[in-house]
Design an enzyme around this catalytic site. Structure first.
Site, short mmCIF file in Angstrom:
data_model
loop_
_atom_site.label_atom_id
_atom_site.label_comp_id
_atom_site.label_asym_id
_atom_site.label_seq_id
_atom_site.Cartn_x
_atom_site.Cartn_y
_atom_site.Cartn_z
N PHE A 11 0.82 -1.22 0.00
CA PHE A 11 0.00 0.00 0.00
C PHE A 11 0.86 1.28 0.00
O PHE A 11 0.87 2.06 -0.96
CB PHE A 11 -0.95 -0.07 1.21
CG PHE A 11 -1.61 1.21 1.60
CD1 PHE A 11 -2.22 2.04 0.66
CD2 PHE A 11 -1.66 1.58 2.95
CE1 PHE A 11 -2.85 3.22 1.05
CE2 PHE A 11 -2.30 2.75 3.34
CZ PHE A 11 -2.89 3.57 2.39
N THR A 64 5.62 2.53 12.90
CA THR A 64 4.24 2.84 13.26
C THR A 64 4.16 3.46 14.65
O THR A 64 5.01 3.20 15.51
CB THR A 64 3.42 1.53 13.21
OG1 THR A 64 2.17 1.75 13.85
CG2 THR A 64 4.12 0.40 13.95
N TYR A 117 2.13 -7.72 16.11
CA TYR A 117 2.57 -6.79 15.05
C TYR A 117 3.38 -5.65 15.64
O TYR A 117 4.52 -5.39 15.22
CB TYR A 117 1.36 -6.23 14.29
CG TYR A 117 1.68 -4.99 13.48
CD1 TYR A 117 2.54 -5.06 12.38
CD2 TYR A 117 1.14 -3.74 13.81
CE1 TYR A 117 2.86 -3.91 11.64
CE2 TYR A 117 1.45 -2.61 13.06
CZ TYR A 117 2.30 -2.69 11.98
OH TYR A 117 2.61 -1.57 11.26
P1 NAD Z 1 1.34 -3.66 3.20
O1 NAD Z 1 1.03 -4.88 3.99
O2 NAD Z 1 0.31 -3.06 2.31
O3 NAD Z 1 2.62 -3.93 2.28
C1 NAD Z 1 3.74 -4.62 2.75
C2 NAD Z 1 4.59 -5.03 1.55
O4 NAD Z 1 5.75 -5.70 2.05
C3 NAD Z 1 3.87 -6.02 0.61
O5 NAD Z 1 4.04 -5.63 -0.73
C4 NAD Z 1 4.57 -7.34 0.89
O6 NAD Z 1 4.62 -8.22 -0.24
C5 NAD Z 1 5.97 -6.87 1.28
N1 NAD Z 1 6.66 -7.87 2.11
C6 NAD Z 1 6.15 -8.53 3.20
N2 NAD Z 1 7.07 -9.39 3.67
C7 NAD Z 1 8.17 -9.27 2.88
C8 NAD Z 1 9.44 -9.87 2.88
N3 NAD Z 1 9.79 -10.81 3.79
N4 NAD Z 1 10.35 -9.52 1.94
C9 NAD Z 1 10.02 -8.58 1.00
N5 NAD Z 1 8.83 -7.97 0.94
C10 NAD Z 1 7.92 -8.31 1.88
O7 NAD Z 1 1.86 -2.60 4.27
P2 NAD Z 1 1.73 -1.01 4.28
O8 NAD Z 1 0.45 -0.65 4.92
O9 NAD Z 1 2.09 -0.48 2.95
O10 NAD Z 1 2.89 -0.64 5.32
C11 NAD Z 1 4.21 -0.35 4.88
C12 NAD Z 1 5.07 -0.03 6.09
O11 NAD Z 1 4.52 1.10 6.77
C13 NAD Z 1 5.15 -1.14 7.12
O12 NAD Z 1 6.46 -1.21 7.61
C14 NAD Z 1 4.19 -0.71 8.21
O13 NAD Z 1 4.58 -1.22 9.47
C15 NAD Z 1 4.33 0.79 8.14
N6 NAD Z 1 3.15 1.57 8.58
C16 NAD Z 1 1.92 1.31 8.04
C17 NAD Z 1 0.83 2.08 8.45
C18 NAD Z 1 -0.55 1.83 7.87
O14 NAD Z 1 -1.52 2.44 8.35
N7 NAD Z 1 -0.71 1.01 6.84
C19 NAD Z 1 1.00 3.11 9.37
C20 NAD Z 1 2.29 3.35 9.88
C21 NAD Z 1 3.35 2.58 9.47
#
Ligand code: NAD
Ligand code: TYD
Length: 347
Positions: free
Chosen positions: A8, A127, A152
């Site tokens: 995302f 996060t 998580y």
């Molecule tokens: P998401 O789950 O949509 O995407 C995660 C991506 O990482 C996916 O494309 C997945 O294929 C890839 N991935 C997972 N395991 C992997 C591995 N072992 N090797 C390579 N690629 C791998 O997550 P997101 O919502 O886009 O979040 C991205 C980052 O931002 C994360 O680190 C999350 O902790 C952080 N974050 C997210 C939010 C939120 O609201 N979504 C808020 C704050 C921080």
């Protein structure tokens, strides 16, 4: 190198860098393509920016594969998004969270450290959930003590600590951002906002956990992208920045807002039933954090960052995006996600 660029936030970030931010360099996107990834999210980017964009399918915890990427692409900066990111999944099965979020981050840190001074920056995307749960008052600042409550958030807290330790111990040039809940285009429909939009569209029940009075601080995804890019450009070596939208809302208010927008923008339900009537209170999430709220004064003051969207403008754009991008929605809903749900919930 961008990790997790098919997820995302990562896919929005790559789009932002190549299409809007005036970034002049090259990007290699490394992604394992888990259930949460959708390569379609970047298909046009690959076509349009061919020479400046490359994709490698790899697990960030695979040391040999990642060493090849670091060296073949002469990586000089890492922006690390890859993670298992969904709290409910971490409750059912934490294994992948430990593997990717902790071991994967550790593997990247080791490889980056071995390539100093070529690595000029390792930015770790994290996060606000690492700080735990707030009562009715107060905000998370950069100095709030960590107190994660879900597998998580505990795995993200571990990775944050490793990043800090690699800076303190080995002098790896790092920055960390702790951001509040994101929403917007390209979010996998297991998270609250896209799940509710799609269920509301189809007239399905809208599951609200517990009493629905939990509070999250919502940030439109492109505002998170501008914050990360600002930190990569101007963040202080070793610093942490909290990123948030000053949009604290109870879950029930978010769900009501989505119902009203879908009523306004999509075809009416049979009998013109108001979508708010689809709200169904379900069993609460175990260890459910009550309130998150970010004090983002530091990034505003030191780096001049400001969010561009209010929750009202961002939510309207998001609902419109999910109503319009039916191919993307159909693809993510027909794949691994459905099988996972069936295996775990029998539905
Ligand atoms: P998401 O789950 O949509 O995407 C995660 C991506 O990482 C996916 O494309 C997945 O294929 C890839 N991935 C997972 N395991 C992997 C591995 N072992 N090797 C390579 N690629 C791998 O997550 P997101 O919502 O886009 O979040 C991205 C980052 O931002 C994360 O680190 C999350 O902790 C952080 N974050 C997210 C939010 C939120 O609201 N979504 C808020 C704050 C921080
Ligand atoms: P979520 O999008 O999973 O993000 P996080 O757990 O990382 O904050 O959930 C946001 C809030 O919405 C959280 O308080 C849990 C709640 N929620 C529901 O009430 N129903 C749902 O179906 C989902 C997925 C979440």
């Amino acid at each position: 190198m961008v990790t997790g660029g098919c997820g995302f936030i990562g896919s929005n970030f790559i789009r932002h860098l190549l299409d809007e931010a005036g970034f002049a360099g090259r990007i290699v996107n490394v992604d394992k393509l888990t259930y949460a990834a959708n390569p379609l999210s970047l298909a046009d980017v690959a076509e349009k920016h061919g020479a400046r964009y490359a994709f490698v399918r790899a697990d960030i915890a695979d040391r040999a594969a990642m060493a090849r990427v670091f060296d073949e692409f002469a990586v000089d900066a890492v922006c690390h998004f890859a993670a298992e990111s969904h709290v409910d999944r971490s409750i059912v099965r934490p294994d992948d969270f430990i593997h990717t979020n902790i071991l994967g981050t550790y593997t990247l840190l080791q490889l980056a450290r071995e390539r100093m001074p070529r690595i000029q920056r390792f930015h770790h995307v994290s996060t606000d959930e690492v700080f735990g749960s707030l009562g009715a008052q107060g905000y998370f600042t950069e100095t709030t003590a960590y107190s994660p409550n879900s597998p998580y958030s505990a795995s993200k807290a571990s990775s944050d600590h490793l990043v800090r330790a690699f800076h303190a111990t080995y002098g790896l040039p790092v920055t960390v951002s702790n951001c509040s809940n994101n929403y917007g285009p390209l979010q996998f429909p297991e998270k609250l906002i896209p799940l509710i939009i799609l269920n509301a569209l189809e007239g399905k029940p809208l599951p609200v956990y517990g009493d629905g009075r939990q509070i999250r601080d919502w940030l439109y995804v492109s505002d998170h992208c501008t914050a990360v890019w600002r930190i990569l450009q101007a963040g202080q070596d070793g610093a942490t920045y909290n990123v948030g939208g000053r949009n604290e809302l109870e879950n029930l208010a978010v769900v009501n807002g989505i119902c009203d927008l879908v009523d306004e923008l999509a075809a009416p339900l049979p009998g013109r039933q108001a979508r708010r009537e689809l709200i169904t209170f379900v069993k609460d999430r175990p260890g459910h954090d009550r309130r998150y709220a970010i004090d983002c004064t530091k990034i505003e003051r030191e780096l001049g960052w400001q969010p561009a969207e209010t929750f009202a403008t961002g939510l309207r754009r998001t609902v419109q995006w999910y109503l319009t991008n039916t191919t993307w929605v159909g693809q993510v809903r027909s794949g691994e996600y459905q099988r996972w749900i069936a295996a775990h919930y029998g539905a």
